[in-house]
Design a protein around this motif. Structure first.
Motif, short mmCIF file in Angstrom:
data_model
loop_
_atom_site.label_atom_id
_atom_site.label_comp_id
_atom_site.label_asym_id
_atom_site.label_seq_id
_atom_site.Cartn_x
_atom_site.Cartn_y
_atom_site.Cartn_z
N PRO A 1 -3.55 -35.72 4.83
CA PRO A 1 -4.76 -35.79 3.92
C PRO A 1 -6.24 -35.46 4.70
O PRO A 1 -7.02 -34.63 4.07
CB PRO A 1 -4.67 -36.87 3.32
N VAL A 2 -6.24 -35.98 5.89
CA VAL A 2 -7.55 -35.85 6.49
C VAL A 2 -7.61 -34.29 6.97
O VAL A 2 -8.78 -33.72 7.08
CB VAL A 2 -7.67 -36.69 7.75
N ILE A 3 -6.56 -33.83 7.43
CA ILE A 3 -6.55 -32.51 7.74
C ILE A 3 -6.89 -31.60 6.59
O ILE A 3 -7.81 -30.59 6.88
CB ILE A 3 -5.19 -31.93 8.53
N LEU A 4 -6.23 -31.86 5.62
CA LEU A 4 -6.55 -31.01 4.26
C LEU A 4 -7.98 -31.04 3.86
O LEU A 4 -8.59 -30.23 3.42
CB LEU A 4 -5.54 -31.28 3.37
N LYS A 5 -8.34 -32.33 3.80
CA LYS A 5 -9.97 -32.49 3.48
C LYS A 5 -10.68 -31.66 4.39
O LYS A 5 -11.65 -31.09 4.24
CB LYS A 5 -10.26 -34.03 3.63
N THR A 6 -10.55 -31.81 5.85
CA THR A 6 -11.44 -30.99 6.88
C THR A 6 -11.20 -29.68 6.42
O THR A 6 -12.36 -28.98 6.57
CB THR A 6 -10.73 -31.33 8.23
N VAL A 7 -10.07 -29.11 6.29
CA VAL A 7 -10.10 -27.55 5.86
C VAL A 7 -10.79 -27.23 4.56
O VAL A 7 -11.27 -26.31 4.79
CB VAL A 7 -8.32 -27.14 5.83
N LEU A 8 -10.66 -27.85 3.60
CA LEU A 8 -11.38 -27.64 2.41
C LEU A 8 -12.83 -27.73 2.45
O LEU A 8 -13.57 -26.84 2.07
CB LEU A 8 -10.95 -28.80 1.39
N ARG A 9 -13.46 -28.76 3.48
CA ARG A 9 -14.62 -28.83 3.68
C ARG A 9 -15.12 -27.42 4.34
O ARG A 9 -16.20 -27.06 3.96
CB ARG A 9 -14.98 -29.97 4.52
N ASN B 1 -18.21 -24.96 3.07
CA ASN B 1 -19.18 -24.51 3.82
C ASN B 1 -19.31 -23.37 5.02
O ASN B 1 -20.14 -23.26 5.77
CB ASN B 1 -19.62 -25.89 4.68
N ARG B 2 -17.95 -22.93 4.85
CA ARG B 2 -17.93 -21.67 5.65
C ARG B 2 -18.08 -22.02 7.12
O ARG B 2 -18.84 -21.14 7.97
CB ARG B 2 -18.86 -20.46 5.34
N HIS B 3 -17.55 -22.79 7.54
CA HIS B 3 -17.60 -23.49 8.79
C HIS B 3 -16.38 -23.18 9.61
O HIS B 3 -15.33 -22.98 9.06
CB HIS B 3 -17.71 -25.01 9.18
N CYS B 4 -16.64 -23.22 11.00
CA CYS B 4 -15.51 -22.88 11.96
C CYS B 4 -14.76 -23.97 12.26
O CYS B 4 -15.58 -25.22 12.21
CB CYS B 4 -16.08 -22.24 13.40
N VAL B 5 -13.60 -24.04 12.56
CA VAL B 5 -12.85 -25.22 12.99
C VAL B 5 -12.00 -25.00 14.24
O VAL B 5 -11.68 -24.14 14.51
CB VAL B 5 -11.94 -25.84 11.79
N GLU B 6 -12.09 -26.24 15.12
CA GLU B 6 -11.19 -26.10 16.25
C GLU B 6 -9.61 -26.61 16.10
O GLU B 6 -9.92 -27.74 15.45
CB GLU B 6 -11.85 -26.76 17.51
N LEU C 1 -10.76 -21.13 14.29
CA LEU C 1 -10.75 -20.46 13.27
C LEU C 1 -11.71 -20.64 12.10
O LEU C 1 -12.57 -21.77 12.10
CB LEU C 1 -9.10 -21.11 12.55
N TYR C 2 -11.78 -19.75 11.29
CA TYR C 2 -12.72 -19.87 9.87
C TYR C 2 -11.66 -19.66 8.66
O TYR C 2 -11.38 -18.85 8.08
CB TYR C 2 -13.66 -18.64 10.04
N PRO C 3 -11.62 -21.03 8.24
CA PRO C 3 -10.69 -21.09 6.98
C PRO C 3 -11.19 -20.41 5.65
O PRO C 3 -12.49 -20.65 5.56
CB PRO C 3 -10.81 -22.63 6.62
N GLN C 4 -10.63 -19.52 5.07
CA GLN C 4 -11.15 -18.84 3.80
C GLN C 4 -10.31 -19.27 2.55
O GLN C 4 -11.16 -19.09 1.50
CB GLN C 4 -10.74 -17.37 4.09
N ALA C 5 -8.92 -19.64 2.67
CA ALA C 5 -8.42 -20.02 1.23
C ALA C 5 -7.20 -20.94 1.83
O ALA C 5 -6.65 -20.84 3.04
CB ALA C 5 -8.15 -18.70 0.55
N ILE C 6 -6.52 -21.47 0.79
CA ILE C 6 -5.19 -22.04 1.01
C ILE C 6 -4.30 -21.07 0.02
O ILE C 6 -4.54 -20.76 -1.12
CB ILE C 6 -5.21 -23.74 0.87
N THR D 1 -11.17 -30.09 13.95
CA THR D 1 -12.54 -30.55 14.08
C THR D 1 -13.51 -29.48 13.38
O THR D 1 -13.27 -28.18 13.99
CB THR D 1 -12.69 -30.82 15.58
N ILE D 2 -14.58 -29.90 12.63
CA ILE D 2 -15.42 -29.02 12.48
C ILE D 2 -16.30 -28.65 13.38
O ILE D 2 -16.75 -29.35 14.20
CB ILE D 2 -16.20 -29.57 10.96
N LYS D 3 -16.72 -27.31 13.53
CA LYS D 3 -17.48 -26.99 14.50
C LYS D 3 -19.03 -26.40 13.82
O LYS D 3 -19.18 -25.04 13.47
CB LYS D 3 -17.01 -25.78 15.59
N GLU D 4 -19.75 -27.06 13.22
CA GLU D 4 -20.79 -26.81 12.42
C GLU D 4 -21.92 -25.74 12.85
O GLU D 4 -22.33 -24.93 12.29
CB GLU D 4 -21.55 -28.13 11.68
#
Length: 291
Positions: free
Chosen positions: A122-130, A134-139, A155-160, A191-194
């Motif tokens: 759930p922590v990973i899902l919450k990070t992806v949704l965030r 916020n249109r952030h990059c994630v490592e 990666l730049y998550p766009q949708a699930i 990890t969020i790369k703000e």
């Protein structure tokens, strides 16, 4: 017009009344009272007011001391489709509802295939949704079954999206410069790369709608073809599906095709459900196969 001013809570109780009349043939005050935790007086008012709205749908049987469906019953608040009933059994089977929360008054013996849960942290899902919000990059540390690479991915998550069995993250891969799908349960760390913000290309495959046209296998006997047309609610012998181009591969597998099984450079046009693709060449172009 007579149903438009009904309050949502009242409408829901009318839907329940019709559900019982449709599938059980009867509806009584106590069942309505217990299901919605209302008084017997309110349950009586609901039944009599429903009878005023739809007098041809039920009648009171003094012998059974309950309302029974009339032979010319026609639902006004529910669709009256089998899926409305079966969805309650599925919710019970998968644990989304308890036995006293579903609508069937008498649950038949039943079973269903229970898919093994693809565990997602759930922590990973919450990070992806965030990151999507916020249109952030994630490592991401991602375990790919097609590659042994252990290096982090940016990666730049766009949708699930779900393919029916597992959930994916649709994201722009900055290294490969393309949008791809990543199974959420295979993400070990994110990890969020703000501070790392860039202009992301439009995901054309996500926003493009493709029309998938299916028909019964023409090699079937006429009676079999007619049965499939009814089963899939086809119009003029075809089932027309509007799907995102990015989801096309998953839809093909859902309807029994193996997009990886190629015959003459294209999908072998026969599914395990005895269906054919009418617009095969168009679908092949939309798949945009990559090596």
């Amino acid at each position: 017009m007579k149903h438009e001013t009904i309050k949502p809570s009242q409408r829901k109780r009318y839907e329940f009344i019709e559900f019982q009349l449709m599938w059980e043939g009867t509806i009584g005050r106590k069942l309505l009272k217990d299901k919605f935790e209302i008084s017997l007086q309110q349950a009586t008012l609901d039944l009599t007011s429903y009878l005023d709205l739809e007098p041809k749908n039920m009648t009171y049987d003094p012998r059974q001391r309950t309302y029974v469906a009339q032979s010319n019953f026609r639902p006004a608040f529910v669709e009256g489709e089998a899926t409305e009933y079966l969805q309650h059994l599925e919710m019970l089977h998968h644990g989304y509802r308890a036995a006293d929360e579903i609508w069937p008054a008498s649950v038949p013996e039943f079973d269903a295939v229970r898919m093994s849960s693809r565990k997602t942290d759930p922590v990973i899902l919450k990070t992806v949704l965030r990151a999507i919000r916020n249109r952030h990059c994630v490592e991401v540390m991602y375990v790919s079954l097609s590659s042994e690479s252990e290096s982090p991915r940016f990666l730049y998550p766009q949708a699930i999206a779900s393919d029916g069995h597992r959930w994916h993250m649709r994201a722009f891969d900055s290294d490969k410069e393309r949008h791809s799908d990543f199974v959420l349960s295979r993400i070990e760390k994110v990890t969020i790369k703000e501070s790392d913000v860039k202009e992301i290309p439009e995901d054309d495959e996500w926003s493009t709608i493709v029309y998938l046209r299916l028909r019964p296998d023409p090699n079937l006997a006429e009676r079999q073809r007619e049965r499939l047309e009814v089963e899939y609610d086809m119009n003029d012998g075809e089932l027309l599906l509007q799907v995102r181009q990015a989801m096309l591969f998953y839809y093909l597998r859902f309807y029994g095709f193996n997009p990886l099984e190629v015959d003459g450079g294209m999908i072998r046009n026969k599914s395990s459900f005895s269906l054919n693709i009418v617009n095969l060449e168009e679908i092949e172009r939309c798949l945009k196969r990559r090596n």
